[in-house]
Design a protein around this motif. Structure first.
Motif, PDB file in Angstrom:
ATOM      1  N   SER A  66      78.482  32.567  44.986  1.00  0.00           N
ATOM      2  CA  SER A  66      77.503  33.465  44.391  1.00  0.00           C
ATOM      3  C   SER A  66      77.093  34.560  45.367  1.00  0.00           C
ATOM      4  CB  SER A  66      76.279  32.658  43.943  1.00  0.00           C
ATOM      5  OG  SER A  66      75.287  33.514  43.432  1.00  0.00           O
ATOM      6  N   GLY A  67      76.903  34.182  46.629  1.00  0.00           N
ATOM      7  CA  GLY A  67      76.585  35.188  47.646  1.00  0.00           C
ATOM      8  C   GLY A  67      77.694  36.192  47.816  1.00  0.00           C
ATOM      9  N   TYR A  68      78.952  35.719  47.746  1.00  0.00           N
ATOM     10  CA  TYR A  68      80.090  36.630  47.836  1.00  0.00           C
ATOM     11  C   TYR A  68      80.059  37.651  46.694  1.00  0.00           C
ATOM     12  CZ  TYR A  68      84.892  38.321  47.836  1.00  0.00           C
ATOM     13  OH  TYR A  68      85.992  39.134  47.840  1.00  0.00           O
ATOM     14  N   CYS A  69      79.837  37.156  45.480  1.00  0.00           N
ATOM     15  CA  CYS A  69      79.819  38.073  44.331  1.00  0.00           C
ATOM     16  C   CYS A  69      78.662  39.071  44.424  1.00  0.00           C
ATOM     17  CB  CYS A  69      79.710  37.258  43.042  1.00  0.00           C
ATOM     18  SG  CYS A  69      81.168  36.258  42.673  1.00  0.00           S
ATOM     19  N   THR A  70      77.494  38.607  44.883  1.00  0.00           N
ATOM     20  CA  THR A  70      76.357  39.527  45.031  1.00  0.00           C
ATOM     21  C   THR A  70      76.651  40.604  46.055  1.00  0.00           C
ATOM     22  OG1 THR A  70      74.840  37.750  44.431  1.00  0.00           O
ATOM     23  CG2 THR A  70      73.908  39.662  45.561  1.00  0.00           C
ATOM     24  N   THR A  71      77.231  40.194  47.199  1.00  0.00           N
ATOM     25  CA  THR A  71      77.567  41.175  48.242  1.00  0.00           C
ATOM     26  C   THR A  71      78.617  42.158  47.737  1.00  0.00           C
ATOM     27  OG1 THR A  71      77.095  39.504  49.930  1.00  0.00           O
ATOM     28  CG2 THR A  71      78.361  41.430  50.606  1.00  0.00           C
ATOM     29  N   ALA A  72      79.581  41.680  46.964  1.00  0.00           N
ATOM     30  CA  ALA A  72      80.609  42.572  46.423  1.00  0.00           C
ATOM     31  C   ALA A  72      79.996  43.594  45.474  1.00  0.00           C
ATOM     32  CB  ALA A  72      81.680  41.742  45.705  1.00  0.00           C
ATOM     33  N   GLY A 112      89.765  39.040  48.093  1.00  0.00           N
ATOM     34  CA  GLY A 112      88.796  37.972  48.364  1.00  0.00           C
ATOM     35  C   GLY A 112      88.485  37.174  47.112  1.00  0.00           C
ATOM     36  N   ARG A 113      88.343  37.865  45.989  1.00  0.00           N
ATOM     37  CA  ARG A 113      88.052  37.154  44.733  1.00  0.00           C
ATOM     38  C   ARG A 113      89.195  36.225  44.356  1.00  0.00           C
ATOM     39  NH1 ARG A 113      88.337  37.484  39.126  1.00  0.00           N
ATOM     40  NH2 ARG A 113      86.323  37.244  38.042  1.00  0.00           N
ATOM     41  N   ASP A 114      90.454  36.704  44.559  1.00  0.00           N
ATOM     42  CA  ASP A 114      91.609  35.858  44.254  1.00  0.00           C
ATOM     43  C   ASP A 114      91.646  34.656  45.177  1.00  0.00           C
ATOM     44  OD1 ASP A 114      92.250  37.627  42.289  1.00  0.00           O
ATOM     45  OD2 ASP A 114      93.819  38.658  43.446  1.00  0.00           O
ATOM     46  N   ALA A 115      91.275  34.877  46.452  1.00  0.00           N
ATOM     47  CA  ALA A 115      91.288  33.765  47.400  1.00  0.00           C
ATOM     48  C   ALA A 115      90.255  32.710  47.006  1.00  0.00           C
ATOM     49  CB  ALA A 115      91.015  34.282  48.812  1.00  0.00           C
ATOM     50  N   LEU A 116      89.058  33.152  46.585  1.00  0.00           N
ATOM     51  CA  LEU A 116      88.037  32.197  46.169  1.00  0.00           C
ATOM     52  C   LEU A 116      88.475  31.454  44.915  1.00  0.00           C
ATOM     53  CD1 LEU A 116      86.293  33.731  48.253  1.00  0.00           C
ATOM     54  CD2 LEU A 116      84.417  33.669  46.604  1.00  0.00           C
ATOM     55  N   GLN A 117      89.091  32.179  43.973  1.00  0.00           N
ATOM     56  CA  GLN A 117      89.530  31.531  42.746  1.00  0.00           C
ATOM     57  C   GLN A 117      90.646  30.526  43.013  1.00  0.00           C
ATOM     58  OE1 GLN A 117      88.070  32.501  39.544  1.00  0.00           O
ATOM     59  NE2 GLN A 117      88.872  30.453  39.217  1.00  0.00           N
ATOM     60  N   HIS A 118      91.537  30.883  43.972  1.00  0.00           N
ATOM     61  CA  HIS A 118      92.637  29.978  44.309  1.00  0.00           C
ATOM     62  C   HIS A 118      92.122  28.735  45.027  1.00  0.00           C
ATOM     63  CE1 HIS A 118      96.695  28.715  45.320  1.00  0.00           C
ATOM     64  NE2 HIS A 118      96.309  28.588  46.604  1.00  0.00           N
ATOM     65  N   ALA A 119      91.137  28.918  45.914  1.00  0.00           N
ATOM     66  CA  ALA A 119      90.616  27.773  46.666  1.00  0.00           C
ATOM     67  C   ALA A 119      89.791  26.859  45.776  1.00  0.00           C
ATOM     68  CB  ALA A 119      89.769  28.258  47.844  1.00  0.00           C
ATOM     69  N   ALA A 120      89.085  27.397  44.792  1.00  0.00           N
ATOM     70  CA  ALA A 120      88.249  26.580  43.909  1.00  0.00           C
ATOM     71  C   ALA A 120      88.414  27.096  42.489  1.00  0.00           C
ATOM     72  CB  ALA A 120      86.786  26.642  44.329  1.00  0.00           C
ATOM     73  N   PRO A 121      89.403  26.588  41.771  1.00  0.00           N
ATOM     74  CA  PRO A 121      89.661  27.093  40.415  1.00  0.00           C
ATOM     75  C   PRO A 121      88.470  26.934  39.486  1.00  0.00           C
ATOM     76  CG  PRO A 121      91.515  25.775  41.222  1.00  0.00           C
ATOM     77  CD  PRO A 121      90.415  25.583  42.217  1.00  0.00           C
ATOM     78  N   ASP A 122      87.626  25.923  39.734  1.00  0.00           N
ATOM     79  CA  ASP A 122      86.486  25.698  38.845  1.00  0.00           C
ATOM     80  C   ASP A 122      85.266  26.562  39.201  1.00  0.00           C
ATOM     81  OD1 ASP A 122      88.002  23.828  37.566  1.00  0.00           O
ATOM     82  OD2 ASP A 122      87.260  22.144  38.794  1.00  0.00           O
ATOM     83  N   ALA A 123      85.354  27.337  40.245  1.00  0.00           N
ATOM     84  CA  ALA A 123      84.193  28.139  40.671  1.00  0.00           C
ATOM     85  C   ALA A 123      83.918  29.238  39.639  1.00  0.00           C
ATOM     86  CB  ALA A 123      84.446  28.755  42.046  1.00  0.00           C
ATOM     87  N   ASP A 124      82.616  29.514  39.394  1.00  0.00           N
ATOM     88  CA  ASP A 124      82.188  30.538  38.434  1.00  0.00           C
ATOM     89  C   ASP A 124      82.139  31.889  39.132  1.00  0.00           C
ATOM     90  OD1 ASP A 124      81.240  31.965  36.349  1.00  0.00           O
ATOM     91  OD2 ASP A 124      79.188  31.159  36.443  1.00  0.00           O
ATOM     92  N   LEU A 125      83.159  32.708  38.886  1.00  0.00           N
ATOM     93  CA  LEU A 125      83.236  34.044  39.492  1.00  0.00           C
ATOM     94  C   LEU A 125      83.153  35.140  38.418  1.00  0.00           C
ATOM     95  CD1 LEU A 125      86.129  33.403  42.029  1.00  0.00           C
ATOM     96  CD2 LEU A 125      83.667  33.273  42.452  1.00  0.00           C
ATOM     97  N   SER A 126      82.511  34.797  37.306  1.00  0.00           N
ATOM     98  CA  SER A 126      82.461  35.762  36.202  1.00  0.00           C
ATOM     99  C   SER A 126      81.636  36.998  36.538  1.00  0.00           C
ATOM    100  CB  SER A 126      81.898  35.075  34.952  1.00  0.00           C
ATOM    101  OG  SER A 126      80.576  34.587  35.219  1.00  0.00           O
TER     102      SER A 126
END
Length: 462
Positions: A66-72, A112-126
């Motif tokens: 969530s912090g990553y998405c906010t910073t982005a 970075g978003r792809d890396a987060l999605q790949h590391a945690a497929p269930d993470a909410d990056l919407s």
């Protein structure tokens, strides 16, 4: 003086131009400083983005995604603001440099978003920004380019501040020269103005003296006109009284005698000469109409009800007859006991009521009329209102409305106040107040002896 004025105007134009230039340079410096701060913030946000990404990859905690998405999101907002600034203020080289950096930053956020999605497929990056391109980016290149742009903006700001200070020094020098020139100009002007002021003061004193004489003359003429108006009203009332008395005594006697003779002849010829009796009957009807007309004329000129029964009874009779004649609903707030006022005041109040009711019948188109009389210790107030179409502001301002002028003059002649306006709920509202000393008397005490019978039948006087 003309040369000094031209120089002063020219200097003012130069000062205004310099002021605008200084304001523009100062604004440029502020914008450059703001861009410098935003570039620094963008670099810090990119560092924070890398830290949030590394922390999430190590911990897999949703807090850091969530912090990553906010910073982005903050990076994209800052980048858009800087892009708008560089398109407006910077040259083509700086625009190209920042556009390339903006593309690299977008690619970095996508990677970075792809890396987060790949590391945690269930993470909410919407809520993470979506980019058109995602690839690894040289962070050192981005940082060095941002540092270069920041240095350029700092130099731009410093250059604008230096130019602003130089223009301020020039403006100060010009303002000093203009001040010195104005001082000399003012000395000359004050010398000439002193002479002119003295001359104008003499003329002003003469004008004041003439104005005072004119004011005094106007006051005197106004006083004379008011006295003349009062005199004419008194003369008019006296003439009406005299004429009414002559009509009653002379014409009334003639009509009464004629009616008696015609009625006698009609009785004698009723059976023997029916045709002549019919003509005589018609003559009797005409005489009745003449007697009624004479009576109305006398009442208009000098109301006998007012003279014999007093103001309250006269107002009650006047309003009642007007209501019956015009089909009004009548509201009366009149004293139970009659009052004894000065004769001229009674006449003035009665005439105002008479004129008001006449105007209501002619123009108001009303269905309800109210009349009231309030008696206080030192004044008497008359109030007349209707629910008709109401008087217009244009009618109130018209100077040739003789009815209104006559009512105002009657009231003012006795020190009273006349007010006419539109009612709050429509219609016309008339209020009259007149100062007077009064004596209350019972209505029965005000009744005069019985009057002479009417002439509606044979043998009855008028």
């Amino acid at each position: 003086m003309t040369v000094a004025i031209v120089i002063t105007v020219g200097g003012l134009v130069i000062l205004e131009t310099g002021r605008q230039r200084i304001a523009g340079e100062y604004e440029t410096a502020l914008e450059a400083k703001s861009a410098t701060v935003q570039l620094g913030a963008l670099a810090a946000q990119l560092a924070q983005l890398t830290a949030d990404e590394s922390t999430f990859l190590l911990t897999k905690r949703e807090l850091w995604s969530s912090g990553y998405c906010t910073t982005a999101a903050h990076i994209r907002q800052t980048s858009q603001q800087l892009d708008t600034y560089f398109r407006r203020e910077a040259d083509s080289a700086e625009q190209t440099s920042f556009s390339q950096i903006a593309l690299l930053i977008e690619a970095r956020m996508g990677a970075g978003r792809d890396a987060l999605q790949h590391a945690a497929p269930d993470a909410d990056l919407s809520h993470c920004p979506v980019t058109a391109e995602a690839r690894p980016v040289d962070a050192a290149l981005v940082e060095s380019t941002l540092a270069l742009l920041r240095d350029n903006e700092e130099r731009r700001a410093q250059h604008a501040l230096d130019a602003s200070r130089a223009d301020q020094r020039i403006s100060t020098f010009i303002a000093g020269g203009l001040s010195a020139l104005n001082i000399v100009l003012f000395i000359l002007l004050f010398r000439n103005l002193g002479i002119q002021f003295e001359r104008q003061a003499r003329v002003q004193r003469q004008l004041v003296t003439q104005q005072e004489e004119l004011d005094q003359l106007v006051i005197e003429r106004t006083r004379q006109l008011e006295a003349l108006g009062w005199h004419l009203q008194a003369v008019s009332e006296n003439e009406k009284t005299q004429l009414a008395r002559e009509l009653h005594d002379e014409l009334g006697a003639i009509l009464t005698a004629s009616k008696m003779d015609v009625a006698w002849a009609n009785r004698k010829l009723k059976d023997s000469e029916p045709a002549i009796s019919e003509k005589l009957t018609r003559a009797l009807a005409n005489l009745d109409q003449g007697i009624a007309l004479k009576r109305r004329i006398i009442e208009d000129m000098r109301p006998t009800v007012l003279a014999n029964f007093g103001l309250v009874t006269a107002l009650r009779t006047l309003a009642g007859e007007a209501a019956q004649r015009n089909g009004w609903v009548l509201d009366q707030q009149l004293p139970d006991d009659d009052i004894k006022l000065d004769e001229q005041i009674e006449i003035a109040l009665f005439r105002v009521a008479q004129e008001s009711l006449t105007n209501a019948a002619k123009y108001a188109n009303a269905s309800r009329v109210s009349i009231g009389l309030t008696v206080l210790a030192d004044q008497v107030a008359l109030h007349i209102a209707d629910n008709g179409i109401g008087i217009t502001p244009a009618d109130l301002k018209r100077t040739h409305t003789h009815g209104l002028l006559g009512m105002r003059q009657r009231v003012a002649a006795r020190g009273g106040h006349f007010d006419i306006r539109r009612g709050t709920a429509g219609g016309t509202d008339i209020r009259v107040t007149m100062p007077t000393a009064i004596t209350l008397t019972p209505a029965a005490d005000a009744l005069p002896p019985a009057s002479t019978p009417d002439a509606s039948t044979p043998g009855i006087s008028t």
